[in-house]
Enzyme design. Structure first.
Site, PDB file in Angstrom:
ATOM      1  N   LYS A  83      33.906  55.819 -73.348  1.00 52.16           N
ATOM      2  CA  LYS A  83      34.729  56.516 -74.348  1.00 52.16           C
ATOM      3  C   LYS A  83      36.077  55.792 -74.543  1.00 52.16           C
ATOM      4  O   LYS A  83      36.498  55.573 -75.677  1.00 52.16           O
ATOM      5  CB  LYS A  83      34.943  57.977 -73.930  1.00 52.16           C
ATOM      6  CG  LYS A  83      33.622  58.753 -73.841  1.00 52.16           C
ATOM      7  CD  LYS A  83      33.817  60.217 -73.533  1.00 52.16           C
ATOM      8  CE  LYS A  83      34.379  60.458 -72.143  1.00 52.16           C
ATOM      9  NZ  LYS A  83      33.513  59.960 -71.051  1.00 52.16           N
ATOM     10  N   THR A  84      36.709  55.424 -73.431  1.00 53.54           N
ATOM     11  CA  THR A  84      37.987  54.708 -73.540  1.00 53.54           C
ATOM     12  C   THR A  84      37.773  53.367 -74.238  1.00 53.54           C
ATOM     13  O   THR A  84      38.550  52.968 -75.119  1.00 53.54           O
ATOM     14  CB  THR A  84      38.584  54.463 -72.137  1.00 53.54           C
ATOM     15  OG1 THR A  84      38.599  55.706 -71.435  1.00 53.54           O
ATOM     16  CG2 THR A  84      39.991  53.914 -72.222  1.00 53.54           C
ATOM     17  N   ASP A 128      42.414  61.434 -73.711  1.00 56.71           N
ATOM     18  CA  ASP A 128      41.299  61.634 -72.795  1.00 56.71           C
ATOM     19  C   ASP A 128      41.345  63.068 -72.263  1.00 56.71           C
ATOM     20  O   ASP A 128      42.422  63.662 -72.197  1.00 56.71           O
ATOM     21  CB  ASP A 128      41.436  60.638 -71.638  1.00 56.71           C
ATOM     22  CG  ASP A 128      40.112  60.379 -70.950  1.00 56.71           C
ATOM     23  OD1 ASP A 128      39.082  60.891 -71.417  1.00 56.71           O
ATOM     24  OD2 ASP A 128      40.108  59.660 -69.934  1.00 56.71           O
ATOM     25  N   THR A 177      34.408  65.382 -71.561  1.00 57.07           N
ATOM     26  CA  THR A 177      33.113  65.374 -70.892  1.00 57.07           C
ATOM     27  C   THR A 177      32.308  66.579 -71.362  1.00 57.07           C
ATOM     28  O   THR A 177      31.104  66.617 -71.204  1.00 57.07           O
ATOM     29  CB  THR A 177      33.288  65.451 -69.360  1.00 57.07           C
ATOM     30  OG1 THR A 177      34.245  66.465 -69.068  1.00 57.07           O
ATOM     31  CG2 THR A 177      33.785  64.130 -68.812  1.00 57.07           C
ATOM     32  N   ARG A 236      29.998  52.054 -65.923  1.00 59.96           N
ATOM     33  CA  ARG A 236      31.054  51.893 -64.910  1.00 59.96           C
ATOM     34  C   ARG A 236      30.436  51.712 -63.520  1.00 59.96           C
ATOM     35  O   ARG A 236      30.880  50.880 -62.739  1.00 59.96           O
ATOM     36  CB  ARG A 236      32.003  53.102 -64.908  1.00 59.96           C
ATOM     37  CG  ARG A 236      32.970  53.065 -63.704  1.00 59.96           C
ATOM     38  CD  ARG A 236      34.016  54.156 -63.740  1.00 59.96           C
ATOM     39  NE  ARG A 236      34.939  53.944 -64.836  1.00 59.96           N
ATOM     40  CZ  ARG A 236      35.301  54.883 -65.693  1.00 59.96           C
ATOM     41  NH1 ARG A 236      34.810  56.102 -65.588  1.00 59.96           N
ATOM     42  NH2 ARG A 236      36.144  54.605 -66.661  1.00 59.96           N
TER      43      ARG A 236
HETATM   44  P1  ADP Z   1      34.931  56.430 -70.081  1.00 60.42           P
HETATM   45  O1  ADP Z   1      36.205  56.354 -70.868  1.00 60.42           O
HETATM   46  O2  ADP Z   1      33.822  57.088 -70.849  1.00 60.42           O
HETATM   47  O3  ADP Z   1      35.099  57.025 -68.710  1.00 60.42           O
HETATM   48  P2  ADP Z   1      35.155  53.537 -70.059  1.00 60.42           P
HETATM   49  O4  ADP Z   1      35.290  53.240 -71.516  1.00 60.42           O
HETATM   50  O5  ADP Z   1      36.401  53.474 -69.248  1.00 60.42           O
HETATM   51  O6  ADP Z   1      34.413  54.928 -69.847  1.00 60.42           O
HETATM   52  O7  ADP Z   1      34.065  52.493 -69.487  1.00 60.42           O
HETATM   53  C1  ADP Z   1      33.951  52.216 -68.118  1.00 60.42           C
HETATM   54  C2  ADP Z   1      33.570  50.771 -67.902  1.00 60.42           C
HETATM   55  O8  ADP Z   1      32.239  50.574 -68.346  1.00 60.42           O
HETATM   56  C3  ADP Z   1      34.434  49.774 -68.643  1.00 60.42           C
HETATM   57  O9  ADP Z   1      34.815  48.751 -67.769  1.00 60.42           O
HETATM   58  C4  ADP Z   1      33.570  49.157 -69.693  1.00 60.42           C
HETATM   59  O10 ADP Z   1      33.725  47.767 -69.642  1.00 60.42           O
HETATM   60  C5  ADP Z   1      32.168  49.485 -69.253  1.00 60.42           C
HETATM   61  N1  ADP Z   1      31.381  49.915 -70.420  1.00 60.42           N
HETATM   62  C6  ADP Z   1      31.280  51.181 -70.880  1.00 60.42           C
HETATM   63  N2  ADP Z   1      30.465  51.231 -71.948  1.00 60.42           N
HETATM   64  C7  ADP Z   1      30.045  49.967 -72.175  1.00 60.42           C
HETATM   65  C8  ADP Z   1      29.173  49.372 -73.137  1.00 60.42           C
HETATM   66  N3  ADP Z   1      28.564  50.121 -74.060  1.00 60.42           N
HETATM   67  N4  ADP Z   1      28.973  48.052 -73.081  1.00 60.42           N
HETATM   68  C9  ADP Z   1      29.574  47.303 -72.127  1.00 60.42           C
HETATM   69  N5  ADP Z   1      30.399  47.805 -71.177  1.00 60.42           N
HETATM   70  C10 ADP Z   1      30.636  49.116 -71.197  1.00 60.42           C
END
Ligand code: ADP
Length: 356
Positions: A83-84, A128, A177, A236
């Site tokens: 998401k981030t 977030d 979430t 992640r």
């Molecule tokens: P969230 O905000 O949903 O908790 P993040 O955006 O921080 O998740 O992603 C966590 C990690 O996973 C990051 O380091 C990102 O590089 C990797 N990641 C997440 N989604 C993808 C994707 N679709 N392709 C490649 N890497 C991803």
């Protein structure tokens, strides 16, 4: 080669400490430090989530053609699904700066007013855990999202006055979430809502190959498949397991991540072939071995594994349920046939399992 003498220096994965589990979906300090380098920078690089990517690409292209800021976007889905990363991609694709904050960081409406009033035109505001914002801040956000305006309250009590403040158009990207927890008036103010799914193993393999390239780690196809299968559908976690396997490959092998190296490393770190860690397995083992597969009450199960009920319920069970290994029923927790198979035990023949 002696594989086993690393077992004593593994301190990860303490049951009951979600932030320290190797398979925890939320970011620990090390993740935060290294994730920036691994984040895809544009939609083309973002692996999987085809539908979300396609829809978002249209939304952003249309906004660019109009020369306007993009509609507000709500992203829902489990931690670690990107998401981030997507919010940063939205900003990059719109050629706009991004401000990142979170619901729990905004306790007073004034905190939000300060952020909103300092946004520049077209800026992306990533919020977030938007469901954890305080009520007054949430109400201020309604007006900001709809009319690009906030009322700043000056003074207290009967003498307080509201001074309207115009905001430049901005794009709010909210992440949660649990979309179901958002009050409908807030949910309705997003022009585009996307639900992010867990990733298929083949998609996680692509994430892993990409990360391995960036980290300069030799990763064989079968090694990637082995790590992907243990990553709980979550990029992640995949990236975190990759780093641990890399350490092992470097110290105990010739640096190349083969299927065997990945499997041996993750066995040492107690992440099994399906991504269960020590706590998950302890819960499942107690359910099968002590209670014959259930039904057993949550608190009894928790005592049997020496954990708080909340830990079992919130940390271990969601993944076990998702994997179809455990079911929550009105009569208590029961194991499914897949649970017996996973632990290599024979299920008793009493026709109880598999029923809702
Ligand atoms: P969230 O905000 O949903 O908790 P993040 O955006 O921080 O998740 O992603 C966590 C990690 O996973 C990051 O380091 C990102 O590089 C990797 N990641 C997440 N989604 C993808 C994707 N679709 N392709 C490649 N890497 C991803």
């Amino acid at each position: 080669m002696n594989w086993d003498d690393t077992a004593s220096d593994t301190t990860q994965g303490q049951p009951g400490a979600p932030g320290e589990r190797l398979v925890a979906p939320s970011a620990d300090r090390e993740d935060q430090a290294v994730e920036a380098a691994l984040r895809p920078k544009d939609l083309a690089e973002f692996v999987g989530q085809e539908r979300v990517r396609e829809q978002l690409s249209l939304v952003l292209r249309a906004a660019r053609q109009r020369g306007a800021s993009a509609d507000h976007v709500l992203l829902s889905g489990a931690p670690g699904l990107g998401k981030t990363t997507l919010s940063m991609i939205i900003a990059a694709e719109m050629n706009a700066p991004i401000r990142i904050t979170s619901g729990p960081a905004i306790q007073h409406a004034g905190d939000l007013a300060a952020i909103l009033s300092s946004l520049t035109e077209g800026e992306v505001l990533f919020l977030d855990e938007i469901h954890r914002m305080s009520r007054p801040a949430e109400e201020m956000l309604y007006m900001a999202m709809e009319d690009f305006r906030v009322d700043v309250i000056v003074g207290k009590g009967p003498g307080a006055t509201a001074i309207p403040l115009e905001l430049p158009p901005f794009t709010l990207v909210g992440a949660t979430t649990r979309a179901g927890l958002l009050p409908p008036p807030l949910r309705d103010r997003f022009g585009f809502t996307a639900h992010m799914e867990f990733y298929a193993p083949a998609e996680l393999e692509r994430v892993l190959h990409r990360s391995a390239r960036l980290l300069d780690v030799p990763l064989e196809a079968e090694g990637a498949a082995e790590i992907a299968g243990r990553s709980r559908g979550t990029p992640r976690i995949a990236n975190r397991l990759l780093r641990r396997v890399r350490d092992f490959a470097q110290v105990k092998a010739d640096g190349v991540i083969t299927k065997e190296v990945a499997a041996r490393a993750l066995d040492i770190y107690e992440v099994d072939a399906r991504g269960l860690d020590r706590l998950d397995r302890a819960v499942l083992e107690a359910l099968l071995k002590l209670f014959g597969g259930g039904p057993v009450g949550l608190s009894t199960l928790a005592v049997a594994v020496g954990e708080e009920s909340e830990t079992v319920e919130e940390v271990a069970e969601p993944f076990l349920v998702r994997e179809g290994l455990l079911a929550r029923t009105p009569r208590g927790r029961i194991a499914t046939p897949a649970a017996w198979a996973h632990l290599g035990l024979a299920a008793p023949q009493r026709g109880l399992f598999g029923q809702p």
